[in-house]
Motif scaffolding. Structure first.
Motif, PDB file in Angstrom:
ATOM      1  N   GLU A 129       0.844  -1.201   0.000  1.00 56.49           N
ATOM      2  CA  GLU A 129       0.000   0.000   0.000  1.00 56.49           C
ATOM      3  C   GLU A 129       0.877   1.246   0.000  1.00 56.49           C
ATOM      4  OE1 GLU A 129      -3.573   0.053   0.318  1.00 56.49           O
ATOM      5  OE2 GLU A 129      -3.385  -2.090  -0.118  1.00 56.49           O
ATOM      6  N   VAL A 130       0.266   2.394  -0.292  1.00 54.48           N
ATOM      7  CA  VAL A 130       0.959   3.676  -0.203  1.00 54.48           C
ATOM      8  C   VAL A 130       0.946   4.100   1.271  1.00 54.48           C
ATOM      9  CG1 VAL A 130       0.889   6.113  -0.874  1.00 54.48           C
ATOM     10  CG2 VAL A 130       0.283   4.341  -2.524  1.00 54.48           C
ATOM     11  N   PHE A 131       2.081   4.604   1.732  1.00 51.91           N
ATOM     12  CA  PHE A 131       2.222   5.027   3.126  1.00 51.91           C
ATOM     13  C   PHE A 131       1.184   6.084   3.475  1.00 51.91           C
ATOM     14  CE2 PHE A 131       4.066   7.901   6.314  1.00 51.91           C
ATOM     15  CZ  PHE A 131       4.274   7.007   7.344  1.00 51.91           C
ATOM     16  N   ASP A 132       0.476   5.876   4.581  1.00 49.59           N
ATOM     17  CA  ASP A 132      -0.515   6.821   5.104  1.00 49.59           C
ATOM     18  C   ASP A 132      -0.170   7.079   6.567  1.00 49.59           C
ATOM     19  OD1 ASP A 132      -2.681   8.211   6.079  1.00 49.59           O
ATOM     20  OD2 ASP A 132      -4.190   6.768   5.437  1.00 49.59           O
ATOM     21  N   PRO A 133       0.277   8.292   6.906  1.00 51.14           N
ATOM     22  CA  PRO A 133       0.711   8.558   8.281  1.00 51.14           C
ATOM     23  C   PRO A 133      -0.397   8.386   9.317  1.00 51.14           C
ATOM     24  CG  PRO A 133       0.666  10.592   6.986  1.00 51.14           C
ATOM     25  CD  PRO A 133       0.410   9.462   6.047  1.00 51.14           C
ATOM     26  N   GLU A 134      -1.640   8.373   8.892  1.00 52.10           N
ATOM     27  CA  GLU A 134      -2.750   8.145   9.824  1.00 52.10           C
ATOM     28  C   GLU A 134      -2.798   6.677  10.262  1.00 52.10           C
ATOM     29  OE1 GLU A 134      -5.079  10.384  11.072  1.00 52.10           O
ATOM     30  OE2 GLU A 134      -3.778  11.907  10.177  1.00 52.10           O
ATOM     31  N   LYS A 135      -2.377   5.760   9.359  1.00 51.99           N
ATOM     32  CA  LYS A 135      -2.488   4.335   9.638  1.00 51.99           C
ATOM     33  C   LYS A 135      -1.144   3.637   9.802  1.00 51.99           C
ATOM     34  CE  LYS A 135      -5.040   3.541   5.933  1.00 51.99           C
ATOM     35  NZ  LYS A 135      -5.850   2.825   4.938  1.00 51.99           N
ATOM     36  N   HIS A 136      -0.064   4.286   9.364  1.00 53.04           N
ATOM     37  CA  HIS A 136       1.248   3.633   9.351  1.00 53.04           C
ATOM     38  C   HIS A 136       2.283   4.487  10.079  1.00 53.04           C
ATOM     39  CE1 HIS A 136      -0.699   2.521   5.365  1.00 53.04           C
ATOM     40  NE2 HIS A 136      -0.753   1.411   6.074  1.00 53.04           N
ATOM     41  N   GLU A 137       3.274   3.802  10.636  1.00 54.52           N
ATOM     42  CA  GLU A 137       4.411   4.473  11.258  1.00 54.52           C
ATOM     43  C   GLU A 137       5.663   3.943  10.564  1.00 54.52           C
ATOM     44  OE1 GLU A 137       6.709   4.452  15.542  1.00 54.52           O
ATOM     45  OE2 GLU A 137       4.548   4.077  15.522  1.00 54.52           O
ATOM     46  N   ALA A 138       6.342   4.810   9.833  1.00 58.04           N
ATOM     47  CA  ALA A 138       7.547   4.392   9.115  1.00 58.04           C
ATOM     48  C   ALA A 138       8.702   4.293  10.096  1.00 58.04           C
ATOM     49  CB  ALA A 138       7.871   5.390   8.007  1.00 58.04           C
ATOM     50  N   ILE A 139       9.288   3.103  10.194  1.00 64.59           N
ATOM     51  CA  ILE A 139      10.428   2.943  11.097  1.00 64.59           C
ATOM     52  C   ILE A 139      11.730   2.817  10.318  1.00 64.59           C
ATOM     53  CG2 ILE A 139       9.055   1.960  12.953  1.00 64.59           C
ATOM     54  CD1 ILE A 139      10.167  -0.788  12.141  1.00 64.59           C
ATOM     55  N   SER A 140      11.612   2.664   8.993  1.00 68.87           N
ATOM     56  CA  SER A 140      12.804   2.571   8.156  1.00 68.87           C
ATOM     57  C   SER A 140      12.427   2.956   6.726  1.00 68.87           C
ATOM     58  CB  SER A 140      13.365   1.150   8.185  1.00 68.87           C
ATOM     59  OG  SER A 140      14.532   1.063   7.405  1.00 68.87           O
ATOM     60  N   VAL A 141      13.443   3.424   5.998  1.00 70.00           N
ATOM     61  CA  VAL A 141      13.248   3.794   4.597  1.00 70.00           C
ATOM     62  C   VAL A 141      14.351   3.118   3.794  1.00 70.00           C
ATOM     63  CG1 VAL A 141      13.171   5.710   2.961  1.00 70.00           C
ATOM     64  CG2 VAL A 141      12.297   6.031   5.269  1.00 70.00           C
ATOM     65  N   ILE A 142      13.981   2.505   2.668  1.00 68.84           N
ATOM     66  CA  ILE A 142      14.984   1.895   1.791  1.00 68.84           C
ATOM     67  C   ILE A 142      14.855   2.501   0.398  1.00 68.84           C
ATOM     68  CG2 ILE A 142      15.055  -0.262   3.083  1.00 68.84           C
ATOM     69  CD1 ILE A 142      13.401  -1.531   0.821  1.00 68.84           C
ATOM     70  N   GLU A 143      15.989   2.493  -0.307  1.00 68.02           N
ATOM     71  CA  GLU A 143      15.987   3.014  -1.671  1.00 68.02           C
ATOM     72  C   GLU A 143      15.541   1.914  -2.616  1.00 68.02           C
ATOM     73  OE1 GLU A 143      19.891   4.503  -2.490  1.00 68.02           O
ATOM     74  OE2 GLU A 143      19.679   6.158  -1.058  1.00 68.02           O
ATOM     75  N   ASP A 144      14.596   2.247  -3.495  1.00 70.11           N
ATOM     76  CA  ASP A 144      14.094   1.283  -4.473  1.00 70.11           C
ATOM     77  C   ASP A 144      13.510   2.068  -5.638  1.00 70.11           C
ATOM     78  OD1 ASP A 144      12.977  -0.737  -5.957  1.00 70.11           O
ATOM     79  OD2 ASP A 144      12.008  -1.708  -4.241  1.00 70.11           O
ATOM     80  N   ASN A 145      14.220   2.026  -6.783  1.00 71.05           N
ATOM     81  CA  ASN A 145      13.751   2.752  -7.955  1.00 71.05           C
ATOM     82  C   ASN A 145      12.682   1.988  -8.726  1.00 71.05           C
ATOM     83  OD1 ASN A 145      15.385   5.006  -7.537  1.00 71.05           O
ATOM     84  ND2 ASN A 145      17.130   4.042  -8.565  1.00 71.05           N
ATOM     85  N   LYS A 146      12.468   0.722  -8.398  1.00 68.55           N
ATOM     86  CA  LYS A 146      11.495  -0.096  -9.102  1.00 68.55           C
ATOM     87  C   LYS A 146      10.064   0.165  -8.628  1.00 68.55           C
ATOM     88  CE  LYS A 146      14.852  -3.757  -9.728  1.00 68.55           C
ATOM     89  NZ  LYS A 146      15.302  -5.056  -9.254  1.00 68.55           N
ATOM     90  N   LYS A 147       9.924   0.648  -7.409  1.00 69.42           N
ATOM     91  CA  LYS A 147       8.588   0.880  -6.840  1.00 69.42           C
ATOM     92  C   LYS A 147       8.360   2.371  -6.652  1.00 69.42           C
ATOM     93  CE  LYS A 147       8.297  -3.540  -4.627  1.00 69.42           C
ATOM     94  NZ  LYS A 147       7.974  -4.325  -3.501  1.00 69.42           N
TER      95      LYS A 147
END
Length: 181
Positions: A129-147
């Protein structure tokens, strides 16, 4: 003299008529005053009834909120039990005697999730899914040019809703575009 007596009689009649008119006017004023009082009291009664309805409505809402939030802390505890079951399942990757344990854990987890759904506690779908700050908490970010940017690639801990409110956001890993071009 007869004229004076006639005039006195007329004067007395006029006075009587005037007194009667004044009395009638006072009675009319009293009736109007009473009608105004009745209207005023009816207005006060309607306002009091409306106030009672408002108090009942607000009290009902407060009771509903108290019930919902009272269940919330218990639900958080149950969710953490489910998390432990999920971790135990994830650790059973080897195919030996652990297959029996894994199957038991899976059945327990399914039963647990069914109980949560019965109580109105629903897991948040996050992976892909697309990140939604209301429902999700991002704890890490990775680089990915395919997505696409801000696409959830991994769910570290599931999130849950209760009665369409976020009980706990899902902890996720999201994508970002590579800094190198």
């Amino acid at each position: 003299m007869i004229k004076k007596e006639a005039e006195n009689g007329l004067d007395q009649e006029e006075e009587l008529v005037e007194e009667k008119l004044e009395e009638a006017a006072e009675e009319v004023d009293e009736e109007v005053s009473l009608e105004a009082q009745v209207e005023d009291l009816n207005d006060k009664l309607l306002r009091a009834q409306a106030e009672v309805q408002n108090v009942r409505r607000v009290a009902g809402q407060e009771i509903s909120k108290a019930r919902l939030f009272g269940v919330e802390s218990l639900a958080r505890e149950f969710i953490s039990v489910g998390d432990n079951l999920q971790r135990a399942l994830d650790s059973c990757k080897e195919e030996t005697v652990t297959d029996v344990i894994k199957e038991g854990l899976e059945l327990t987890l399914r039963s647990f999730e069914g109980s949560l759904e019965t109580a109105g506690i629903i897991p948040i779908k996050a992976e892909g899914e697309v990140f939604d700050p209301e429902k999700h908490e991002a704890i890490s970010v990775i680089e990915d040019n395919k997505k696409e940017v801000n696409t959830i690639v991994e769910v570290v801990q599931r999130g849950f809703t209760i009665q369409n409110r976020i009980l706990r956001p899902a902890k996720v890993v999201v994508t970002k575009k590579s800094d190198k071009k």
